[in-house]
Motif scaffolding. Sequence first.
Motif, PDB file in Angstrom:
ATOM      1  N   PHE A   1       0.836  -1.207   0.000  1.00  0.00           N
ATOM      2  CA  PHE A   1       0.000   0.000   0.000  1.00  0.00           C
ATOM      3  C   PHE A   1       0.867   1.251   0.000  1.00  0.00           C
ATOM      4  O   PHE A   1       0.661   2.170  -0.787  1.00  0.00           O
ATOM      5  CB  PHE A   1      -0.920  -0.018   1.225  1.00  0.00           C
ATOM      6  CG  PHE A   1      -1.551   1.296   1.536  1.00  0.00           C
ATOM      7  CD1 PHE A   1      -2.611   1.754   0.780  1.00  0.00           C
ATOM      8  CD2 PHE A   1      -1.078   2.074   2.578  1.00  0.00           C
ATOM      9  CE1 PHE A   1      -3.198   2.978   1.056  1.00  0.00           C
ATOM     10  CE2 PHE A   1      -1.653   3.287   2.853  1.00  0.00           C
ATOM     11  CZ  PHE A   1      -2.712   3.740   2.098  1.00  0.00           C
ATOM     12  N   ALA A   2       1.868   1.255   0.880  1.00  0.00           N
ATOM     13  CA  ALA A   2       2.694   2.463   0.999  1.00  0.00           C
ATOM     14  C   ALA A   2       3.537   2.676  -0.251  1.00  0.00           C
ATOM     15  O   ALA A   2       3.713   3.807  -0.701  1.00  0.00           O
ATOM     16  CB  ALA A   2       3.583   2.364   2.224  1.00  0.00           C
ATOM     17  N   LEU A   3       4.045   1.572  -0.823  1.00  0.00           N
ATOM     18  CA  LEU A   3       4.855   1.722  -2.033  1.00  0.00           C
ATOM     19  C   LEU A   3       4.017   2.280  -3.174  1.00  0.00           C
ATOM     20  O   LEU A   3       4.474   3.102  -3.962  1.00  0.00           O
ATOM     21  CB  LEU A   3       5.449   0.374  -2.436  1.00  0.00           C
ATOM     22  CG  LEU A   3       6.539  -0.164  -1.523  1.00  0.00           C
ATOM     23  CD1 LEU A   3       6.914  -1.568  -1.933  1.00  0.00           C
ATOM     24  CD2 LEU A   3       7.766   0.723  -1.586  1.00  0.00           C
TER      25      LEU A   3
ATOM     26  N   GLU B   1       1.100   3.981  -2.857  1.00  0.00           N
ATOM     27  CA  GLU B   1       0.557   5.289  -2.527  1.00  0.00           C
ATOM     28  C   GLU B   1       1.575   6.394  -2.762  1.00  0.00           C
ATOM     29  O   GLU B   1       1.221   7.514  -3.111  1.00  0.00           O
ATOM     30  CB  GLU B   1       0.116   5.255  -1.065  1.00  0.00           C
ATOM     31  CG  GLU B   1      -0.467   6.520  -0.551  1.00  0.00           C
ATOM     32  CD  GLU B   1      -0.052   6.734   0.875  1.00  0.00           C
ATOM     33  OE1 GLU B   1      -0.867   7.240   1.625  1.00  0.00           O
ATOM     34  OE2 GLU B   1       1.087   6.382   1.237  1.00  0.00           O
TER      35      GLU B   1
END
Lengths: 282, 81
Positions: free
Chosen positions: B60-62, B64
């Motif tokens: 998710f963080a990568l 986003e």
Amino acid sequence: MILPLLSSSTGFDPVSEFTNFVKDPYVNLPFGLDINKGVVYLWLSGLLAILVPLLIIRKGLKPKPSRSQEFLEMVYDTAYTQIAKAGLPDEGMRIWFPYVATCFVFIWSMNLLGFIPLPFSGETVDIAGVTLPKLQIYAASANLSVALTLTLVTFFATHIEGIRYNGVVGYFKSWIPSGTPKPILPLLIVVEVLSQLVRLVSLSFRLFFNMLAGHLVIAVFLGVGALMAASLGNAAFAVHLIGWPMGVALYLLEATLIAALQAYIFAALSALYIGGAIHPEH
Amino acid sequence: MALNGDINTASKTIVLGLATGFGAIGPGIGVGIIFGKTIEAVGRQPELRGQLQGMMWLGFALTEAIVFYALGMAFVAYAIT
């Protein structure tokens, strides 16, 4: 940021609070070591990250944990199993588990402190004849220097550990998959070196822009009514009816989820990078 | 209702919004896929929930972060032109 933003005469410039503090520091020191708002926020986050666990531990740890002890154990468990164990090999745990856990707790406290309104803006407001400092939300991590410094620590740690465990030749050889055909070797070297450098950008930008954009989007939603009223007339204050609930909802999302998630991501990726350098896969 | 101002600033502001908006399309789809697939996987094998969630947040963080590259480049373009 002025809360509530009701006057249409004052300019609304949410970016200025992230840039202007550099120009007017509290204390001027040589070599650019000024003490400004960002530095004060860094100190406060450091204090928060040190004092809260210390106070909970000083209260005494019990076999049947209190709620604060339970919280602390949960943080430690997340840092140990989810962050460090997932990325670091066993021989790297002794040195680098403290580092990634510190990253996690420190960045989390920086991010959390960024959602508490504090009077460090240097501006004042008169309410009923009393001059009060304006409250403002600002995060130390919404600053590229802070994010980049933390990233550089990870960056150098990665390569120093890689060289220490594998030797200079072995480490740089491990970047290239074995059995690569000769003709595409130069291309592959360029790609690998670039991907190592891109990590610097991606790791620091992710933290920096997440916090900056998070704060900006809250500020914009809370101020969009006043902003539109300034050019469209007072009827546009009705936009606040949509803007304020959205602003509050985003504030809650950012303060609870994103603040912790970004700290987790930074620490987990640091662990992955360092672990990958100690034990190259290919 | 008279709007006044500089056409240059106006167009730059519109482009800033457009760039960020278009930059958000891809990551939006990507984040949706990540969460959807994780839910699917947990539905099939609930015992792997903890492991899958760790990977989900990482992915998710990568994904986003790509929005923020678009936003960052848009800010840079806004500032230097």
